[in-house]
Design a protein around this motif. Structure first.
Motif, PDB file in Angstrom:
ATOM      1  N   ASP A 157       0.808  -1.059  -0.035  1.00 27.98           N
ATOM      2  CA  ASP A 157       0.021   0.075  -0.009  1.00 27.98           C
ATOM      3  C   ASP A 157       0.822   1.101   0.186  1.00 27.98           C
ATOM      4  N   LYS A 158       0.441   2.269  -0.438  1.00 28.48           N
ATOM      5  CA  LYS A 158       1.142   3.549  -0.583  1.00 28.48           C
ATOM      6  C   LYS A 158       1.136   4.325   0.807  1.00 28.48           C
ATOM      7  N   VAL A 159       0.200   3.772   1.790  1.00 26.54           N
ATOM      8  CA  VAL A 159       0.039   4.532   2.832  1.00 26.54           C
ATOM      9  C   VAL A 159       0.086   3.507   4.116  1.00 26.54           C
ATOM     10  N   ASP A 160       0.405   3.604   5.212  1.00 25.43           N
ATOM     11  CA  ASP A 160       0.440   2.992   6.536  1.00 25.43           C
ATOM     12  C   ASP A 160      -0.831   3.656   7.226  1.00 25.43           C
ATOM     13  N   ARG A 161      -1.386   2.510   8.133  1.00 28.00           N
ATOM     14  CA  ARG A 161      -2.583   2.916   8.776  1.00 28.00           C
ATOM     15  C   ARG A 161      -2.456   2.273  10.192  1.00 28.00           C
ATOM     16  N   SER A 162      -3.148   3.028  11.269  1.00 30.43           N
ATOM     17  CA  SER A 162      -2.968   2.716  12.806  1.00 30.43           C
ATOM     18  C   SER A 162      -3.543   1.174  12.847  1.00 30.43           C
ATOM     19  N   TRP A 163      -4.525   0.873  11.995  1.00 28.36           N
ATOM     20  CA  TRP A 163      -5.242  -0.369  12.141  1.00 28.36           C
ATOM     21  C   TRP A 163      -4.649  -1.493  11.436  1.00 28.36           C
ATOM     22  N   ARG A 164      -3.432  -1.289  10.850  1.00 32.65           N
ATOM     23  CA  ARG A 164      -2.684  -2.196   9.924  1.00 32.65           C
ATOM     24  C   ARG A 164      -2.580  -3.763  10.936  1.00 32.65           C
ATOM     25  N   ASN A 165      -2.783  -4.711  10.550  1.00 36.17           N
ATOM     26  CA  ASN A 165      -2.532  -5.895  11.152  1.00 36.17           C
ATOM     27  C   ASN A 165      -0.995  -6.184  11.339  1.00 36.17           C
ATOM     28  N   LYS A 166      -0.329  -6.307  12.583  1.00 42.10           N
ATOM     29  CA  LYS A 166       0.991  -6.228  12.720  1.00 42.10           C
ATOM     30  C   LYS A 166       1.369  -7.709  12.539  1.00 42.10           C
ATOM     31  N   LYS A 167       0.641  -8.735  12.163  1.00 40.00           N
ATOM     32  CA  LYS A 167       1.284 -10.112  12.099  1.00 40.00           C
ATOM     33  C   LYS A 167       1.426 -10.275  10.662  1.00 40.00           C
ATOM     34  N   ALA A 168       0.977  -9.320   9.577  1.00 36.88           N
ATOM     35  CA  ALA A 168       1.402  -8.905   8.111  1.00 36.88           C
ATOM     36  C   ALA A 168       2.391  -8.184   7.835  1.00 36.88           C
ATOM     37  N   LYS A 169       3.414  -8.589   6.805  1.00 39.01           N
ATOM     38  CA  LYS A 169       4.326  -7.796   6.416  1.00 39.01           C
ATOM     39  C   LYS A 169       3.861  -6.439   5.561  1.00 39.01           C
ATOM     40  N   PHE A 170       4.406  -5.400   5.852  1.00 39.84           N
ATOM     41  CA  PHE A 170       4.119  -4.246   5.160  1.00 39.84           C
ATOM     42  C   PHE A 170       5.080  -3.755   3.992  1.00 39.84           C
ATOM     43  N   ILE A 171       4.567  -3.526   3.012  1.00 37.94           N
ATOM     44  CA  ILE A 171       5.612  -2.870   1.994  1.00 37.94           C
ATOM     45  C   ILE A 171       4.835  -1.565   1.360  1.00 37.94           C
ATOM     46  N   LYS A 172       5.580  -0.645   1.617  1.00 37.49           N
ATOM     47  CA  LYS A 172       5.140   0.830   1.189  1.00 37.49           C
ATOM     48  C   LYS A 172       5.474   0.927  -0.395  1.00 37.49           C
ATOM     49  N   GLY A 173       4.304   1.293  -1.185  1.00 36.70           N
ATOM     50  CA  GLY A 173       4.738   1.561  -2.505  1.00 36.70           C
ATOM     51  C   GLY A 173       3.398   1.705  -3.347  1.00 36.70           C
ATOM     52  N   ASN A 174       3.671   2.120  -4.682  1.00 37.54           N
ATOM     53  CA  ASN A 174       2.784   2.407  -5.710  1.00 37.54           C
ATOM     54  C   ASN A 174       2.440   1.432  -6.648  1.00 37.54           C
ATOM     55  N   ILE A 175       1.353   1.100  -7.100  1.00 36.73           N
ATOM     56  CA  ILE A 175       0.959   0.198  -8.040  1.00 36.73           C
ATOM     57  C   ILE A 175       1.608   0.635  -9.384  1.00 36.73           C
ATOM     58  N   SER A 176       1.964   1.628  -9.596  1.00 37.94           N
ATOM     59  CA  SER A 176       2.327   2.200 -11.027  1.00 37.94           C
ATOM     60  C   SER A 176       4.008   1.654 -11.129  1.00 37.94           C
ATOM     61  N   ASN A 177       4.590   1.342  -9.963  1.00 35.36           N
ATOM     62  CA  ASN A 177       5.934   0.847  -9.730  1.00 35.36           C
ATOM     63  C   ASN A 177       6.283  -0.337 -10.365  1.00 35.36           C
ATOM     64  N   GLN A 178       6.513  -0.650 -11.570  1.00 33.16           N
ATOM     65  CA  GLN A 178       6.577  -2.133 -12.159  1.00 33.16           C
ATOM     66  C   GLN A 178       7.424  -3.018 -11.548  1.00 33.16           C
ATOM     67  N   ARG A 179       8.583  -2.404 -11.155  1.00 31.56           N
ATOM     68  CA  ARG A 179       9.702  -3.264 -10.328  1.00 31.56           C
ATOM     69  C   ARG A 179       9.271  -3.793  -9.212  1.00 31.56           C
ATOM     70  N   LEU A 180       8.674  -2.967  -8.423  1.00 23.44           N
ATOM     71  CA  LEU A 180       7.972  -3.279  -6.868  1.00 23.44           C
ATOM     72  C   LEU A 180       7.060  -4.427  -7.303  1.00 23.44           C
TER      73      LEU A 180
END
Length: 290
Positions: A35-58
């Motif tokens: 996701d491009k933003v983080d949130r307070s409700w993000r599940n901490k048991k999941a890995k988080f990658i900050k990114g934009n879906i227009s980034n082909q490499r990511l």
């Protein structure tokens, strides 16, 4: 259910996506949020990658590491899509096609796409166009490049994590703040509301084999009149019923009772008065082409 339990959720910190993440974690999936933003409700048991879906490499770096791909990203607001049609194409159609191309390359087990009941309707403006187009690409990728999919057409969602573009939350917030109700649309509008947690459970339940390569509609079972919702809220918020106002919308993107089924225009055949003779023209081409 799918054996390889690695799931990548594009838009996994959003309203619907975050609840699907919660449900997947509960079911013991190894989950990565993109996701491009983080949130307070993000599940901490999941890995988080900050990114934009227009980034082909990511996109490629993380799709190749997972076998289940959920796409909740892109332009999800109908009104925003009407205002920004080019961005809607970029994030709802082009990014979707790029994901599918990578899903084919890395042999994913299921691609789950967040669509809408607007996709099969004549309402919804550019939002509807983008969802229908994305669905068609998914179906063709399945036929030609064997990408297994499930398309989820969601109805009207509600819940606490929604943004203020969500009608239910916006109505409650404005009523509590201004002590009145203002609704842009008809008082006869009807919606089959579905709670986001119910939608999330269904969004994981469709990983069963019988939902493979299917389009699934997720709406509430009951229909609710907007005017009855306002009457309920006016009572509980102690607001005079006279403070309920309905205003005409500036666009026709929203439906009143249910989306009208989209009818295909098959076109009208043009009648050529004196068409060229096919075989005579072929003879001319034979004599000219070397």
């Amino acid at each position: 259910m799918i054996k390889n339990r690695t799931a990548l959720i594009f838009g996994g910190n959003g309203f619907l996506g975050s609840h699907v993440v919660d449900e997947l974690v509960l079911k013991k999936y190894k989950v990565t949020i993109f996701d491009k933003v983080d949130r307070s409700w993000r599940n901490k048991k999941a890995k988080f990658i900050k990114g934009n879906i227009s980034n082909q490499r990511l996109l490629e770096n993380h799709i190749k590491k997972n076998k289940i791909i959920y796409n909740f990203a892109g332009v999800s607001d109908l009104d925003k899509a009407i205002q920004k049609p080019v961005d809607t194409i970029k994030f709802n159609i082009l990014a979707n096609a790029r994901m599918l191309d990578l899903c084919a390359k890395y042999d994913i087990q299921r691609y789950i796409f967040s669509s809408s009941i607007y996709a099969n309707s004549s309402e919804g403006g550019f939002y509807r166009c983008s969802k229908l187009s994305a669905e068609q690409y998914i179906i063709e990728f399945s036929k030609i490049r064997k990408v297994p999919f499930t398309i989820l057409r969601y109805g009207s969602l509600y819940g606490l994590r929604s943004g203020f573009n969500n009608r239910v939350k916006k109505i409650i917030y404005n009523a509590k703040k201004n002590k009145k109700f203002v609704y842009f649309g008809s008082k006869n509008s009807i919606r089959k509301y579905i709670h986001v947690e119910d939608a999330a459970k269904a969004s994981v339940g469709i990983l069963k084999k019988k939902y493979r390569n299917k389009i699934i509609v997720l709406t509430g079972k009951k229909s609710y009149y907007i005017k009855n919702i306002f009457m309920f809220l006016s009572k509980h918020l102690m607001i005079d019923k006279k403070q309920i106002k309905y205003k005409k919308m500036n666009d026709n993107g929203h439906y009143i009772k249910k989306p009208k089924i989209y009818k295909i225009d098959h076109g009208k055949v043009y009648n050529f008065p004196r068409p060229k003779n096919f075989y005579l023209e072929l003879k001319k081409m034979i004599g000219i082409i070397n």
